[in-house]
Design an enzyme around this catalytic site. Structure first.
Site, PDB file in Angstrom:
ATOM      1  N   PHE A  10       0.844  -1.194   0.000  1.00 35.66           N
ATOM      2  CA  PHE A  10       0.000   0.000   0.000  1.00 35.66           C
ATOM      3  C   PHE A  10       0.875   1.238   0.000  1.00 35.66           C
ATOM      4  O   PHE A  10       2.070   1.163   0.314  1.00 35.66           O
ATOM      5  CB  PHE A  10      -0.927  -0.014   1.223  1.00 35.66           C
ATOM      6  N   GLN A  20      -8.070  15.164   2.841  1.00 36.78           N
ATOM      7  CA  GLN A  20      -7.379  14.323   1.870  1.00 36.78           C
ATOM      8  C   GLN A  20      -8.128  14.236   0.540  1.00 36.78           C
ATOM      9  O   GLN A  20      -9.326  13.962   0.513  1.00 36.78           O
ATOM     10  CB  GLN A  20      -7.215  12.906   2.431  1.00 36.78           C
ATOM     11  N   HIS A  27      -8.070  11.886  -2.596  1.00 35.95           N
ATOM     12  CA  HIS A  27      -7.578  10.559  -2.974  1.00 35.95           C
ATOM     13  C   HIS A  27      -7.145  10.599  -4.434  1.00 35.95           C
ATOM     14  O   HIS A  27      -7.846  11.167  -5.271  1.00 35.95           O
ATOM     15  CB  HIS A  27      -8.687   9.522  -2.778  1.00 35.95           C
ATOM     16  N   LEU A  39     -14.651   5.909  -5.706  1.00 39.15           N
ATOM     17  CA  LEU A  39     -13.296   5.540  -5.321  1.00 39.15           C
ATOM     18  C   LEU A  39     -12.805   4.306  -6.085  1.00 39.15           C
ATOM     19  O   LEU A  39     -13.517   3.321  -6.231  1.00 39.15           O
ATOM     20  CB  LEU A  39     -13.289   5.237  -3.819  1.00 39.15           C
ATOM     21  N   GLU A  95      -6.694   2.202  -3.569  1.00 37.04           N
ATOM     22  CA  GLU A  95      -5.245   2.269  -3.661  1.00 37.04           C
ATOM     23  C   GLU A  95      -4.666   0.863  -3.840  1.00 37.04           C
ATOM     24  O   GLU A  95      -3.551   0.694  -4.338  1.00 37.04           O
ATOM     25  CB  GLU A  95      -4.709   2.898  -2.373  1.00 37.04           C
ATOM     26  N   ARG A 122      -0.513   9.715  -0.448  1.00 38.93           N
ATOM     27  CA  ARG A 122      -1.625  10.184  -1.274  1.00 38.93           C
ATOM     28  C   ARG A 122      -1.526  11.654  -1.650  1.00 38.93           C
ATOM     29  O   ARG A 122      -1.862  12.035  -2.777  1.00 38.93           O
ATOM     30  CB  ARG A 122      -2.950   9.924  -0.542  1.00 38.93           C
ATOM     31  N   HIS A 163     -11.829  12.890  -0.169  1.00 32.53           N
ATOM     32  CA  HIS A 163     -11.909  11.521   0.337  1.00 32.53           C
ATOM     33  C   HIS A 163     -11.973  11.394   1.850  1.00 32.53           C
ATOM     34  O   HIS A 163     -12.704  10.567   2.372  1.00 32.53           O
ATOM     35  CB  HIS A 163     -10.695  10.754  -0.183  1.00 32.53           C
ATOM     36  N   ARG A 188      -3.216  11.091   5.683  1.00 35.57           N
ATOM     37  CA  ARG A 188      -3.405   9.740   6.174  1.00 35.57           C
ATOM     38  C   ARG A 188      -2.871   8.727   5.175  1.00 35.57           C
ATOM     39  O   ARG A 188      -3.085   8.875   3.974  1.00 35.57           O
ATOM     40  CB  ARG A 188      -4.890   9.466   6.413  1.00 35.57           C
TER      41      ARG A 188
END
Lengths: 409, 561
Positions: free
Chosen positions: B113, B229, B231, B241, B244, B275, B340, B375
């Site tokens: 990730f 955030q 995304h 979405l 990721e 991100r 996001h 985050r």
């Protein structure tokens, strides 16, 4: 952008301002891109025209399971149904009904000179009481049944220090049921539940498989015994496939029910209260031998299979057969079974030519290719190569859309 | 008047985990949610949950990645706790039934990730949040007799007692419109973020910042509200979405020329930089004319083997097909940065305590802060569970040692009057939905990936005007049963309060850190701005203050990927 008309089945529990009492239809004209959803259409009507229009919704992306409705009669999620496709479907329905001569039901103003815009019919889900407009009471129907199957993992033995070690495929297998978002579309579409409101139903039984198929659960047999001996349990499903069509997540609830039956009957030898397992075996054997259903043999084979069963019928068989007589008579009277002379054993017609051999070959093929691997990973075009227990599945064998929901039918 | 030792508001992952932990500690628990719990937005977390469980990994490595990802704005004591406790929480989830992906040997398997130096993300296909949340709901069924669930009850305001302790909440039963005062010894807010303030957003329609606004109005401090955030991979238009996890599985980002542009921005981590870095890179490509005409760049998942896509990215196959008309196994899909996640929120300590006695917060509504300026993917599920549980445990202990007090009855009367006033408004203002749409568009234009003083100022002005307009915004539904219209008006007020705080904090922070990139102050400035910006209510309006960032063992460094 295009214009659409949504014909919404409304119910306002507190009618005011001269609105109709009880349930009624109301049409809303909306304008949006054809790739947007029925939910987008409903929300446009709600935001711009009538804020009293009630619909549950949240994620807009078919994850939260809030917006179960019927579109053109088909149970689905409003957010997952493209409005352009629904309009095409509505047009097809309207055309079909006109050809059949039942007028313009579901269409608008047939007097309009050019082709009238077909109305997309949006209704609340079935098999549930309606609270308001498209909002149904899922608590008293869906969720009560969900709780019925003791929906939590019951491992046996001491808790491991680390994780449970399980076959990778076993987790993939139950993940098909885990993918259920509890939207209720399958419950809405369930024909068995329409006939028997107490039927545990497709969603709850798929949930039951989620635990029964999980190698970490220690109550497999107890759970199955419970569901096999509930007259409204796993043998109450009539195999109609409606839940598979309705499910927006590819859970295929009916398939899970069939797997529960097989594990209950074949693995655990559970004799169910409906005699469902033996009936299924008799039915399969009947077709294998005769090609078409020989009703003269079905009942007796279900309760008293083979020569041994007939020479020494069990008490259970005698009781079952006697209890079935009224049902059989009702069947004959209503034309659901053949007339009495045709029910004499031996009268049943054989298939012509080598058709019976072809039936046998279908059976052989099915047996060779039978697999308990769940639909997350299956062979392409029916040529399943995936085997239970985690054998390699070649990349080419992965079905592109294992759960392809049917287009609105 | 329902009474509980612990009242949990919101029933996503944080709320359900808090309720289960409190019940386990032996107190009575009420769990309130404006939607049925399994409809909560935790569902949408696709990719997974981070934990340094493998023997080759360490919590220190996880903590460092998180802190670096946060651009050193996270509080390191809180990050340490989250990362230390992650493996135990993960195993707990496995034990209660989550069907985590397994490696060949049957142990838990991982995927890579963004922003992580090890593959430490555990997952269930790409429905990890859904799988965990439904498993927690199963546990609620198991402990049905210990936790009273109030499903489809909308909390309108928190209630304090005369000593200033949080002593309950006013709630509307959506089913029949009745208003109730819930009394409780402690209250845990777990009602999620405020993504709906922006349009488009990956967030569900229910993410309207209710808890953030209610805590703020009750006197709680908000923190890091400027940290929003975007995304990197959302669908243009509706903002859906794309996990990721797709990049974790090896997918590439390409501009319209077919270049793998991340080479220029993050040569080492490429698509798996954090991100904020990836979103800025994409936006730069788009702004400088190297994007597609629809204002996007492409995510190419076709480089991932088909078998792996179907097994691990199943939901994305469906999203691509159903919402973009693209078969992601055969062609790239167009994406752009989209709103996001709310890194900021109600300021809490490591036990979820806010500055209002008796009031706790956990999950996206809260700001502990473990996420700081940005985050990391797969840390949000972890945050909800760790701090949900810790809040539940602490609130239960506090409840055991205290008595029920009397929340001010005036709050109930005020709230009833507020609802009645909304229902009775004349049809001469604007529609609630119009104001909401303008708010979302404004914030997405000015308080997004790139910001400057002028833009944020424009947004703040608009928000203040919309607040005025919202006071007379009208609705159609005058009924009591399932009146969603009146809830929409209440949510709008909450969103506007959140938006005002975000604009003020974004204007205040004159540097670029994490998700806050100021084109007029493009550098990070640790000398002046290595601190939190807090917002609290003073009289009728917001007031800014600052608080220090807790640093334990990781001194701020230059951040490259």
């Amino acid at each position: 952008m295009a214009e659409y008309t949504l014909k919404v089945r409304r119910y306002q529990p507190e009618p005011d301002d001269g609105k109709a009492d009880g349930a009624y239809w109301e049409s809303f004209d909306v304008e949006l891109d054809e790739t947007l959803s029925i939910l987008d259409g409903i929300l446009q009507a709600k935001n711009d025209q009538d804020g009293t229009l009630a619909v549950r919704c949240s994620c807009r992306a078919a994850i939260c399971g809030s917006c179960g409705v019927k579109v053109n009669g088909q149970s689905t999620l409003a957010c997952k149904t493209k409005i352009g496709e629904a309009a095409d479907e509505a047009a097809r329905i309207a055309e079909a009904s006109e050809t059949n001569g039942d007028g313009a039901a579901g269409t608008r103003g047939s007097e309009a000179e050019d082709v009238a815009r077909p109305e997309i019919v949006v209704e609340p889900m079935g098999n549930m009481p309606v609270i308001k407009d498209l909002v149904t009471d899922m608590e008293s129907t869906h969720w009560e049944k969900y709780r019925r199957v003791s929906p939590w993992l019951m491992p046996t033995g001491p808790e491991p220090e680390r994780e449970h070690i399980v076959e990778p495929e076993a987790m993939v297998d139950v993940t098909q049921s885990v993918a259920c978002i509890q939207c209720g579309a399958c419950v809405s579409a369930c024909l068995s539940m329409e006939a028997d409101p107490d039927f545990v139903g497709p969603a709850a039984l798929a949930k039951a498989y989620r635990f029964i198929g999980d190698p970490r659960d220690g109550q497999q047999e107890e759970r199955l015994y419970d569901l096999a001996n509930d007259p409204h349990g796993i043998y109450d499903c009539t195999h109609c496939f409606s839940c598979i069509d309705a499910c927006p997540k590819g859970v295929a609830p009916m398939n899970q029910i069939m797997r529960l039956r097989r594990i209950a009957g074949d693995v655990h030898g559970i004799e169910d209260v409906n005699n469902g397992h033996n009936h299924e075996l008799a039915f399969v054997k009947n077709i294998e031998d005769k090609g078409t259903l020989d009703e003269s043999l079905l009942l007796q084979e279900s309760f008293a299979p083979g020569i041994k069963g007939k020479l020494m019928p069990t008490k259970r068989a005698i009781k079952g057969l006697l209890e079935s007589i009224p049902t059989a008579i009702r069947g004959i009277r209503t034309g659901k079974m053949r007339s009495l002379p045709k029910l004499i054993p031996g009268v049943h017609k054989k298939l012509p030519g080598d058709a019976q051999d072809q039936v046998k070959r279908i059976y052989e093929h099915a047996e060779e290719h039978s697999t308990e691997l769940n639909l997350y990973i299956i062979g392409e075009g029916g040529e399943e190569e995936g085997a239970p227990g985690g054998e390699d599945v070649p990349a080419a064998e992965i079905a592109p859309e294992p759960d392809e929901p049917k287009e609105l039918a | 008047m329902p009474e509980h030792d612990v009242l949990v508001i919101g029933a996503g992952l944080a709320g359900q985990r808090a309720a289960l932990a409190a019940a386990e500690a032996g107190v009575t628990v009420g769990l309130i949610s404006k939607v049925h719990p399994v409809r909560s937005h935790s569902n949408a977390a696709q990719g997974g949950i981070n934990a340094a469980l493998h023997e080759d990994d360490s919590w220190e490595s996880h903590a460092f990645d998180t802190i670096k990802g946060s651009d050193y704005l996270s509080d390191q004591d809180a990050v340490e706790i989250m990362c230390r406790e992650a493996p135990k929480e993960l195993l707990h989830l496995e034990h209660i039934g989550v069907t985590f992906h397994r490696a060949e040997d049957g142990t838990l398997g991982t995927r890579a990730f963004g922003g992580a130096s090890k593959a430490r993300t555990y997952y269930v296909a790409d429905i990890t949040g859904q799988a965990i949340m439904h498993t927690l709901y199963e546990q609620l069924m198991k402990y049905d007799d210990l936790i009273d669930r109030y499903e489809e009850w909308f909390t309108t305001e928190l209630a304090l007692d005369e000593d200033g302790n949080c002593a309950g909440a006013v709630t509307r039963n959506i089913r029949d419109g009745s208003m109730e005062m819930f009394r409780a010894k402690t209250v845990i807010l777990a009602s999620g973020g405020n993504g709906q303030v922006w349009q488009p957003t990956t967030n569900a329609l229910i993410c309207t910042g209710d808890g953030i606004a209610q805590a703020y109005r009750a006197g709680a401090k908000l923190m890091d509200m400027e940290m929003i955030q975007y995304h990197p991979t959302t669908l243009a238009g509706k903002g859906f979405l794309i996990t990721e996890g797709a990049r974790g599985e090896g997918a590439h980002l390409l501009n319209a020329k077919g270049e793998r542009f991340m080479e220029r921005y993050a040569p080492n981590k490429m698509e798996l930089a954090s991100r904020d870095v990836v979103s800025r890179a994409e936006q730069t490509e788009i702004n400088e004319g190297r994007g597609f005409p629809d204002g996007t760049v492409a995510l190419d998942i076709t480089v991932v083997p088909r078998k792996r896509i179907h097994e691990a990215l199943r939901e994305i196959v469906l999203v691509g097909r159903d919402f973009a008309g693209v078969d992601i196994t055969r062609e790239p899909i167009h994406i752009k940065p989209g709103n996001h996640y709310t890194m900021g929120g109600v300021k809490t300590d490591i036990w979820g305590r806010t500055n209002v006695p008796g009031l706790y917060a956990a999950g996206e509504v809260a700001c502990v802060s473990v996420h700081g300026g940005n985050r990391l993917g797969a840390n949000s599920l972890l945050d909800t569970l760790i701090f949900g549980r810790r809040s539940g445990e602490h609130a239960a202990e506090r409840a055991k040692g205290s008595k029920l007090t009397n929340p001010s009855r005036a709050v109930l009367h005020d709230e009833e009057a507020r609802v009645e006033a909304i229902v009775g408004r004349e049809h001469d203002g604007r529609r609630v939905s119009e104001i909401k749409a303008e708010l979302g568009e404004t914030m997405d234009k000015h308080v997004a990936v790139f910001r400057d003083e002028e833009g944020i100022g424009t947004a703040l002005e608009a928000v203040r005007r919309l607040k005025q307009e919202a006071r007379s915004a009208y609705i159609d539904d005058r009924g009591t049963i399932f009146n969603q219209d009146v809830l929409g008006a209440l949510e709008l007020q909450n969103m506007l309060d959140c938006a005002e705080c975000t604009c003020l904090a974004a204007l205040e922070r004159k540097e670029s850190r994490g998700a806050q990139y100021r084109t007029d102050f493009p550098e990070r400035n640790d000398t002046d701005w290595l601190k939190h910006i807090d917002v609290s209510v003073n009289g009728d309006g917001p007031e800014l203050s600052e608080s220090p960032v807790t640093i334990t063992q990781w001194q701020p460094q230059e951040r490259t990927y």
